[in-house]
Structures are given as structure tokens and as C-alpha cells.
Write an enzyme that holds these catalytic residues in place. Structure first.
Site, PDB file in Angstrom:
ATOM      1  N   TRP A 340      42.153  21.579  23.641  1.00  0.00           N
ATOM      2  CA  TRP A 340      42.742  22.673  22.862  1.00  0.00           C
ATOM      3  C   TRP A 340      44.028  22.305  22.151  1.00  0.00           C
ATOM      4  CZ3 TRP A 340      47.403  22.834  25.173  1.00  0.00           C
ATOM      5  CH2 TRP A 340      47.481  22.594  26.546  1.00  0.00           C
ATOM      6  N   PRO A 343      42.897  21.266  17.971  1.00  0.00           N
ATOM      7  CA  PRO A 343      41.490  21.705  17.945  1.00  0.00           C
ATOM      8  C   PRO A 343      40.644  21.103  16.826  1.00  0.00           C
ATOM      9  CG  PRO A 343      42.939  23.546  18.401  1.00  0.00           C
ATOM     10  CD  PRO A 343      43.832  22.400  18.047  1.00  0.00           C
ATOM     11  N   TRP A 349      37.860  13.741  15.079  1.00  0.00           N
ATOM     12  CA  TRP A 349      37.883  12.426  15.716  1.00  0.00           C
ATOM     13  C   TRP A 349      36.526  12.074  16.333  1.00  0.00           C
ATOM     14  CZ3 TRP A 349      42.821  10.757  18.798  1.00  0.00           C
ATOM     15  CH2 TRP A 349      43.925  10.735  17.932  1.00  0.00           C
ATOM     16  N   LYS A 364      31.251  21.028  21.836  1.00  0.00           N
ATOM     17  CA  LYS A 364      31.717  22.118  22.689  1.00  0.00           C
ATOM     18  C   LYS A 364      33.247  22.115  22.643  1.00  0.00           C
ATOM     19  CE  LYS A 364      33.109  23.404  26.291  1.00  0.00           C
ATOM     20  NZ  LYS A 364      34.333  24.253  26.638  1.00  0.00           N
ATOM     21  N   GLY A 422      37.421  14.870  33.215  1.00  0.00           N
ATOM     22  CA  GLY A 422      36.813  13.636  32.729  1.00  0.00           C
ATOM     23  C   GLY A 422      36.021  12.927  33.808  1.00  0.00           C
ATOM     24  N   GLU A 439      38.820  10.013  26.749  1.00  0.00           N
ATOM     25  CA  GLU A 439      40.238   9.919  26.398  1.00  0.00           C
ATOM     26  C   GLU A 439      40.937  10.969  27.238  1.00  0.00           C
ATOM     27  OE1 GLU A 439      43.605  10.727  25.417  1.00  0.00           O
ATOM     28  OE2 GLU A 439      42.990  11.442  23.436  1.00  0.00           O
ATOM     29  N   CYS A 473      48.515  14.299  24.945  1.00  0.00           N
ATOM     30  CA  CYS A 473      48.121  13.387  26.019  1.00  0.00           C
ATOM     31  C   CYS A 473      49.000  12.145  26.059  1.00  0.00           C
ATOM     32  CB  CYS A 473      46.657  12.997  25.867  1.00  0.00           C
ATOM     33  SG  CYS A 473      46.248  12.319  24.239  1.00  0.00           S
ATOM     34  N   GLU A 570      51.110  14.653  35.021  1.00  0.00           N
ATOM     35  CA  GLU A 570      51.120  15.127  33.640  1.00  0.00           C
ATOM     36  C   GLU A 570      51.406  16.630  33.614  1.00  0.00           C
ATOM     37  OE1 GLU A 570      48.457  14.342  29.691  1.00  0.00           O
ATOM     38  OE2 GLU A 570      47.388  15.011  31.478  1.00  0.00           O
TER      39      GLU A 570
END
Length: 679
Positions: A340, A343, A349, A364, A422, A439, A473, A570
Site C-alpha cells: 500500500w 500503490p 513495477w 491483487k 512473504g 521484495e 521498505c 521495521e
């Protein structure tokens, strides 16, 4: 049950009365409970535009365009409600049906009569809303609709209008599709349908989820709650399309990608506004994001052409009896799951290299920011992309993302998001041996040596963590400053951070918008409390209570324990930890002491030192004398728990390609191959 925001309770004779449940009501409420008025809250009345079965695809898009134009010309009306009570608010509909044999004068006369009738008959627990049913769409008839939206006429009604809803039906009422809404006073359009096989479709379960503007905490829209049934339909469409799309040459695919890029630029202003309202980011950042999105499609349009030139590449072999060449072929149907924080750019990418390679896609998007992904689907449709090549299914991770990851016809999974999710995607994909690229998260270090320019050090440190509200990130959230430069740097960092303009992303001078959602907002606040509990000093920052949305001040922690959560985990927010170091070796050791390895930065006037440190840092991306520059031409990805594979550049397209070896035996002497059969 076709209304996207409330369960439809019934349609009276002549379609003159719709009873709708409230904004807050669960979608599964029964008709009897709705009629009893057991729901709480109410939805403001609205204007509804409906296209009927004989409307063409162009007609439908014309209605959407007209809805945006009408909406931008009118401000929301806020008129006396005549004592409407929360919990018993139903609406009365004005239905204006446009038929081929009905003159425009009759349409206007009927509309006026219906307005008058509503004024006379309106009851305290009824809210009227205007519904326009479209049949055929001559330019004259479409133009005449504007005449019905007279501000004085509308203001005379006991209602408050806040948006225009657009529907389309291909038959029975159960087949109605809510295409989207245009909020009054704005020129944007929020889509409300899944995009499957080049058609807008209601979700299989007819359930929808709210879109919340993080700057105001208000629900601004509802989007489809896709489930396994929707994913199955999308994957089937992508699988059917793959047979032909995979056989097209790169030059042909390039034309579509170029057209998508051009259309994104053409609609940039609208896409920027949608991105800001959906995500919360500053409009200045959203402008760059949308420009980069278009640039990504342009780049992979060129890569698609270059792929043609790479085909049948020769491989030198030591045995002249054989010749070998390489083919680069698309993996298959790709399941693309995006986050998000960026977006539309994250969608690009993945979709752009996927299409360039010849794969088909099921995208999705995050349930927190689904709107621009649906707009991208509309752009794909508009430029004539073949049916099934791109499909977009919105919904929750467990209900849509998980079945996409597990689907046996999906050959490729590309995911950007958190490490825990992930890991689940990789595990799920592993059951059917899918090609998986990830990623994931980061806790990136920024090493600043004492010979750095203080202005540039502070500028890049702030950009590295406060851009996009720190929801990045690769954010350089761990800043290591050489000890004899530390106080000078910190004093300047705190003073400049206090000047950062916090506000609604739509305000041009905003530099720090709201956090994307209440959940992420609370997570960040928990980290702030934990950091203080662990002994770190908050130099500046914390919760911002003067604004209505999910706002957190840009926050600076010092005296941070290297074993603490805020140093190691994080946070994904505008929170930076600043610590001292003495030597280069100590700085590198602390920088590398992390489960993550996405990015890192180093700043010094000593070029040799910068090169030496860049080689020592265990990260997929290293920036020298800067932080966060991102170019579509360069690879993006990390080491350790920050993921597998690389996005962007030619490496991004390689994610969606299989290398095929084609080796031929050349019978040069005419004797043939002899191993078992001797001549």
C-alpha cells in the site's frame, strides 16, 4: 443484493422505492431486520446513473466521464434533514428512464414533476436520491442530463447529496454492477468493480470493503471484497489469454506498454488526487510517483523490443558437432501481490515487466489502497489490451491473496510486502514449485562520517526516513554518525525536523501526510512507547493530535540500545534512530548487524572510503552521499530476509522469463551419432 455499500432490501412497484441498509450495517443483514430499522447510522443520499443492457462499452465510459464532470461542477449540498433519525433512514428514489421513444422535453418535465412530488411527500425517515437510467446514449441525450442537476432545484429538496454512483446492468437486477462513484465537488472517479477478462464484474459474494481517507478518517468509497471464486475466474481468464499473448513478439507488446504510459500521463492529475486520498501521501510525492509509473511502462516497452533481439542467442560449444541457441520465454500466468505504500507505482513495477516478457497477470493490490490499481485496469482496457492479459482482483490477503498464491495455474508469484507475509507466500508457492520473487522489509543503515557536509547529511537523512511518512521498505531508519560530528548533526536534524509541514496530502505545502491506516498508525504508536520504555530518548516527535487523521510527527530517537526493538524491527513510519560510532569498522559492523539487507547508505567526502564501505555493506542496494534515489534502469532487491530476486532494470523482466536451451546435432560426416549402434 447488488448495492455495493448496503444490502438491497427490496424494490417496490415501478422501481420507485429502494430500501437500503446503512453504512454501518453488515452486508448479511436480512430484509426483515432492515425494514425494522435495526441498523445504526445512515448513508447520505446520492445521485445514481445507471446504464441499461443496450449500452455499449463506450456508452458506459461516457457515463463515467459525465459523472466526473457533473460531480466536479457541484458542491455537496447540506440542507435541513427534517429530523431524520439515525437508524431508520431509508431513501426514496426518483427514477428517470431514458428511452429511445422519449423526447428530451418529456425527460426534463418528468424530472421536475418528480422533484415536486418528493418535496410534497418527503417524510422524516426518508431520504430521496436521484436515479437516472440510461438506455441509448446520443450526444444530445447525454448533454441533457446536466440540465437535471440544477443547484437551486436540488437545494430545495430535504436532502444532502454527496456523490454520483454509476451502475451498469446486463440483464436482471441481480446482474447489476456498481462501476464506481464520483464525489461531488471533485473530478475523480472511484471504481467499485473487479476487472476480469476485460470486463468490470461485481465480486462473487457481492460484498464490499471501505476505503478510508487517512487524512480525515472518513469512508470515501467501498471496493469489492474479492474471494477465491473471483481469483479462480481471473486466473482462468489469464490462462486463456496466455496462449495467444505469449506468442506475440516484443514489438507488439511494446506498443501496448507505450500506450499505457501515455494514458497515465494524460490522466496524471486525476490519478495523483486518487492516490493522495487513498494513501495519504503528500501531493508533491504522488506527482513523482505517477510520473515514475508512466516511466516504468515506457522502460519496459523498450525492454520488450530488446527481448526480440535476444532470441536465438548462440552459445559457443566445445564440440562442433552441436550448435546451441537460447530462447527467452514467458513463465506463464503471474500472480502479482503489491503493498500500500506506493500503490500505482508498485503495480507498474510488476505489471510492466510481466507484460513485456509475454506473461499474463492477476494483480491483487493491498486492501488499504485499491483505487489506482483499478484505474490502471481501466487504462489497460482503454488502450485495447487483449482480454485476460491483465486482471485485477481486490480483497483481503487471506481471502484473495492466499488463493492466488496457491492456485495451480499460477506459474509465477511476485510479492512485495512484509517478511511474515512473504514467508507465507513462499511457503504456499512452494507446494506447487512456483517461480517466486520477493521484495520484503528493511531496516536500512545510513553511515555518516565526520567529513560530511552537515546540510547535505541532514537533508538526505530526513529524506531517507520522512519521505512517504517513512512507509518505505528501504527507509534509512538507522543513522550512524561519527562521534565528533554527532552533536552538530543532531542539533541541525532536530531543528529542521521541527519545521516539517504536517497535513493533508492534498495541501501543496505538506511534506508529511498521514499514516495509511488506523492499524499502521497504532502500530507506530506502540513502537514509540516501546522505544521510550526501552530507554531511548525521544528528541522530537510522537503523536500529532491537532489534526483529524492518522498523523504522527517525524520522530527522532537517540541513545538507542542496539538490542532494542526500535533499532532492530521495521517500524514503517517516520521514526529514525540516531547513534554514534567511533571507527569505520565499528560502523560497518553495526550496519550489517541486522536480519535485513535491502539497502544501506554512506556519506563522506573521502571517495575511497565510500567505495570501501559500500563493498563491506551487506545490502542489495548501496547509496553513496545520498539516500533513496530509485531508477527503473537499476536493479532493486535485497539480501537476507529482505527478499529474493531483483525488480527493475532488465533483471525485473528476467523474473518473468524462462531460459530455454535449444541444442541441435549436426551430422557433419554423415555417419550419424554412434553409441549403441555401431556401423
Amino acid at each position: 443484493n447488488f448495492h455495493p455499500k448496503r444490502s438491497m432490501a427490496g424494490i417496490a412497484k415501478g422501481l420507485s422505492l429502494w430500501l437500503s441498509s446503512s453504512r454501518e450495517a453488515p452486508f448479511s443483514k436480512s430484509v426483515s431486520s432492515i425494514v425494522r430499522g435495526s441498523n445504526t447510522g445512515f448513508f447520505e443520499p446520492h445521485i445514481t446513473l445507471v446504464t441499461l443492457p443496450n449500452a455499449t462499452e463506450n456508452d458506459v465510459e461516457n457515463v463515467i466521464t459525465k459523472a466526473k464532470k457533473i460531480a466536479s461542477d457541484f458542491k455537496p449540498f447540506d440542507v435541513q434533514n427534517n429530523g431524520v433519525k439515525t437508524g431508520t433512514s431509508f431513501w426514496q428514489s426518483v427514477l428517470v428512464e431514458i428511452k429511445k421513444d422519449e423526447a428530451l422535453s418529456k425527460i426534463n418535465a418528468r424530472a421536475q414533476a418528480d422533484f415536486e412530488d418528493l418535496r410534497d411527500k418527503s417524510m422524516s425517515n426518508y431520504y430521496p436520491h436521484l436515479s437516472l437510467f440510461y438506455g441509448d446514449h446520443t450526444p444530445e441525450k447525454v448533454a441533457s442530463i446536466t440540465k437535471l442537476f440544477d443547484s437551486e432545484k436540488l437545494a430545495s429538496l430535504p436532502l444532502r447529496l454527496d456523490r454520483i454512483d454509476v451502475y451498469h446492468t446486463e440483464g436482471e437486477f441481480k446482474d447489476w454492477i456498481h462501476l464506481g462513484s464520483a464525489p461531488l465537488g471533485d473530478s475523480v472517479f472511484f471504481r467499485s468493480a473487479q476487472f476480469i477478462n476485460n470486463r468490470w464484474r461485481a465480486p462473487a459474494k457481492r460484498e464490499y470493503l471501505p476505503v478510508v481517507n487517512p487524512a480525515t478518517r472518513e469512508v470515501i468509497h467501498y471496493f469489492p471484497r474479492g474471494t477465491e471464486e473471483d481469483i479462480n475466474a481471473a486466473v482462468q481468464a489469464a490462462n486463456d489469454a496466455f496462449a495467444s499473448w505469449s506468442k506475440t513478439d516484443g514489438a507488439s507488446r511494446s506498443k501496448y506498454l507505450t500506450a499505457i504510459a501515455a494514458k497515465i500521463r494524460e490522466r496524471s492529475d486525476e490519478l495523483v488526487r486518487i492516490e493522495v486520498m487513498d494513501n495519504g501521501k503528500a501531493i508533491s510525492e504522488a506527482v513523482n510517483d505517477i510520473a515514475d509509473t508512466a516511466g516504468c511502462f515506457d522502460y519496459y516497452a523498450d525492454q520488450a523490443i530488446q527481448l526480440d533481439a535476444r532470441q536465438d542467442q548462440k552459445v559457443e560449444l566445445p564440440d562442433a558437432s552441436y550448435s546451441c541457441k537460447l530462447r527467452f520465454e514467458p513463465v506463464g500466468v503471474a500472480g502479482l501481490i503489491i503493498p500500500w505504500n506506493y500503490p500505482m507505482m508498485m503495480a507498474a513495477w510488476k505489471i510492466a515487466p510481466c507484460l513485456a516478457a509475454g506473461c499474463t497477470a492477476v494483480l491483487k493490490p493491498s486492501e488499504l489502497t485499491p483505487l489506482t490499481a483499478l484505474e490502471l485496469a481501466g487504462i489497460c482496457k482503454e488502450v485495447g489490451l487483449p482480454a485476460g492479459v491483465v486482471n485485477v482482483v481486490t480483497g483481503l490477503g487471506k481471502e484473495a491473496g492466499q488463493p492466488l498464491s496457491a492456485h495451480p495455474q499460477v506459474e509465477k508469484l511476485a510479492f512485495t510486502g512484509s517478511v511474515p507475509t512473504g514467508s507465507q507466500v513462499m511457503t504456499t508457492g512452494g507446494h506447487t514449485i512456483k517461480n517466486v520473487s520477493l521484495e520484503l522489509g528493511g531496516k536500512s543503515p545510513f553511515i555518516i562520517f565526520d567529513d560530511a557536509n552537515v546540510d547535505q547529511a541532514v537533508e538526505w537523512a530526513m529524506f531517507g526516513i520522512f519521505a512517504n511518512q517513512g512507509q518505505v521498505c528501504s527507509a534509512t531508519s538507522r543513522v550512524l554518525v561519527q562521534e565528533n560530528f554527532y552533536e552538530k548533526f543532531l542539533d541541525r536534524l532536530v531543528s529542521e525536523t521541527k519545521k516539517v509541514k504536517i497535513g493533508n496530502g492534498l495541501e501543496s505545502d505538506t511534506r508529511l501526510g498521514p499514516i495509511v491506516s488506523e492499524g499502521q498508525y497504532n502500530k507506530i504508536l506502540d513502537f514509540l512507547k516501546k522505544g521510550q520504555d526501552e530507554g531511548a530518548k525521544m528528541e522530537y516527535g510522537g503523536q500529532e493530535n491537532s489534526l483529524p487523521g492518522f498523523f504522527v510527527r517525524p520522530t527522532i530517537f537517540t541513545n538507542v540500545d542496539l538490542k532494542s526493538k526500535i533499532w532492530n524491527e521495521e517500524i514503517f513510519g517516520p521514526v529514525v534512530c540516531v547513534n554514534k560510532f567511533k571507527s569505520e569498522d565499528e560502523a560497518v559492523q553495526q550496519a550489517n548487524d541486522s536480519d535485513y539487507g535491502l539497502a544501506a547508505a554512506v556519506m563522506s567526502k573521502d571517495k575511497e572510503r565510500c567505495q570501501r564501505v559500500s563493498k563491506a555493506l551487506r545490502a542489495g542496494i548501496v547509496w553513496i552521499n545520498c539516500s533513496q534515489p530509485t531508477f527503473v534502469q537499476a536493479p532493486w532487491g535485497g539480501m537476507k530476509k529482505s527478499g529474493t530476486g531483483r525488480e527493475l532494470g532488465p533483471w525485473g523482466m528476467e523474473n518473468y522469463l524462462e531460459v530455454k536451451q535449444v541444442t541441435e546435432y549436426n551430422d557433419q560426416d554423415g555417419l550419424g551419432f554412434q553409441w549403441y549402434i555401431k556401423k
